[in-house]
Design a protein around this motif. Structure first.
Motif, mmCIF file in Angstrom:
data_model
loop_
_atom_site.group_PDB
_atom_site.id
_atom_site.type_symbol
_atom_site.label_atom_id
_atom_site.label_comp_id
_atom_site.label_asym_id
_atom_site.label_seq_id
_atom_site.Cartn_x
_atom_site.Cartn_y
_atom_site.Cartn_z
ATOM 1 N N ASP A 27 23.400 3.724 52.279
ATOM 2 C CA ASP A 27 24.286 3.110 51.220
ATOM 3 C C ASP A 27 25.736 3.203 51.482
ATOM 4 N N LYS A 28 26.526 2.415 51.140
ATOM 5 C CA LYS A 28 27.944 2.608 51.129
ATOM 6 C C LYS A 28 28.502 3.788 50.214
ATOM 7 N N SER A 30 30.414 5.728 47.873
ATOM 8 C CA SER A 30 31.353 5.712 46.752
ATOM 9 C C SER A 30 32.657 6.420 46.905
ATOM 10 N N PRO A 112 33.406 -0.189 49.304
ATOM 11 C CA PRO A 112 33.588 0.675 48.376
ATOM 12 C C PRO A 112 34.818 1.318 47.899
ATOM 13 N N TYR A 121 32.645 -1.493 40.710
ATOM 14 C CA TYR A 121 32.549 -1.096 42.315
ATOM 15 C C TYR A 121 31.564 -0.188 42.853
ATOM 16 N N VAL A 122 31.165 -0.054 43.820
ATOM 17 C CA VAL A 122 30.081 0.710 44.588
ATOM 18 C C VAL A 122 30.131 2.161 44.215
ATOM 19 N N ILE A 169 26.546 -7.738 40.904
ATOM 20 C CA ILE A 169 26.558 -6.459 41.461
ATOM 21 C C ILE A 169 24.996 -6.120 41.536
ATOM 22 N N GLN A 206 25.092 -0.565 44.187
ATOM 23 C CA GLN A 206 24.849 -0.464 45.512
ATOM 24 C C GLN A 206 26.001 -1.316 46.172
ATOM 25 N N THR A 207 25.816 -2.638 45.595
ATOM 26 C CA THR A 207 26.589 -3.805 46.200
ATOM 27 C C THR A 207 27.374 -4.279 45.103
#
Length: 229
Positions: A27-28, A30, A112, A121-122, A169, A206-207
């Motif tokens: 995952d990106k 945060s 992020p 936002y992520v 999102i 997540q996105t």
């Protein structure tokens, strides 16, 4: 008003997450707690009239891959434009209605470190998104190809069809082995952010990105010579 094609473009912009795929997907990250990323505005390089030349001019040619495959569902290739493609904390992915000629932006996937104009936002929790929306949000159940996509158009303050772009999102659970029965939030079902299970499995964004209207007068067929591979 966004067309169904604009929505489907978002759906093919992210990797499908089965339970196994989710465990393997990085995952990106945060942003630091309580530190909201910088909001972008739906103008200029993030506006509906953006072009590849504008992206190159803004970010620098050395940081831009003008036409390259980007993440998609079920392995369907989608060609887009990547900025900072080797840096997950800064990577921005532009997708186009006209993939062959990389024009008419359809979706921008944000890193992020950036937020949508509405402040999405992520890494945000489902509760934080609901607070921004002014009411609970609904989304697709998890652990299938389209799991976690949020239906902001169902109601609330975050969806404005008069805006030049709209937020899009996708949620994902962050608890990999929850000690609860997740049947009711799994598969092709609609889940709401106030469902107690949502908090228990640690659902977060997540996105995050923006979707754009289908270009007026564009019939979906390529015009002119496509960009060479």
């Amino acid at each position: 008003m966004l067309t169904r094609l604009a929505i489907s473009t978002l759906i093919i912009s992210s990797l499908a997450l089965s339970p196994v795929a989710f465990a393997k997907t990085k995952d990106k990250s945060s942003p630091a707690p309580h530190t909201a990323p910088e909001r972008v505005q739906c103008e200029g390089v993030f506006g509906p009239d953006v072009t590849v030349d504008m992206i190159i001019s803004h970010f620098g040619a050395e940081n831009v891959e003008a036409r390259v495959e980007v993440d998609s569902v079920e392995g369907v290739p989608v060609f887009g434009t990547l900025v900072y493609g080797d840096d997950p904390d800064r990577k921005i992915a532009f997708q186009w209605f006209d993939e062959a000629n990389t024009r008419f932006v359809s979706y921008v996937d944000l890193p992020p470190t950036l937020a949508t104009p509405e402040g999405l936002y992520v890494g945000q929790t489902a509760a934080e998104v609901a607070a921004l929306n002014g009411e609970p949000v609904s989304f697709a159940g998890f652990w299938w190809d389209y799991g976690g996509y949020v239906f902001l158009h169902d109601g609330g303050k975050l969806w404005n069809t008069e805006a030049p772009c709209v937020p899009m999102i996708r949620f994902a659970p962050t608890v990999e082995e929850p000690d609860v029965d997740v049947t009711t939030i799994s598969g092709d079902v609609t889940v709401t952010s106030d469902d107690p299970l949502v908090a228990k499995v640690g659902v977060k964004v997540q996105t995050a990105g923006m979707g754009y209207q289908y270009p007026e007068g564009y019939d979906g067929f390529d015009e002119g010579e496509p960009v060479e591979e």
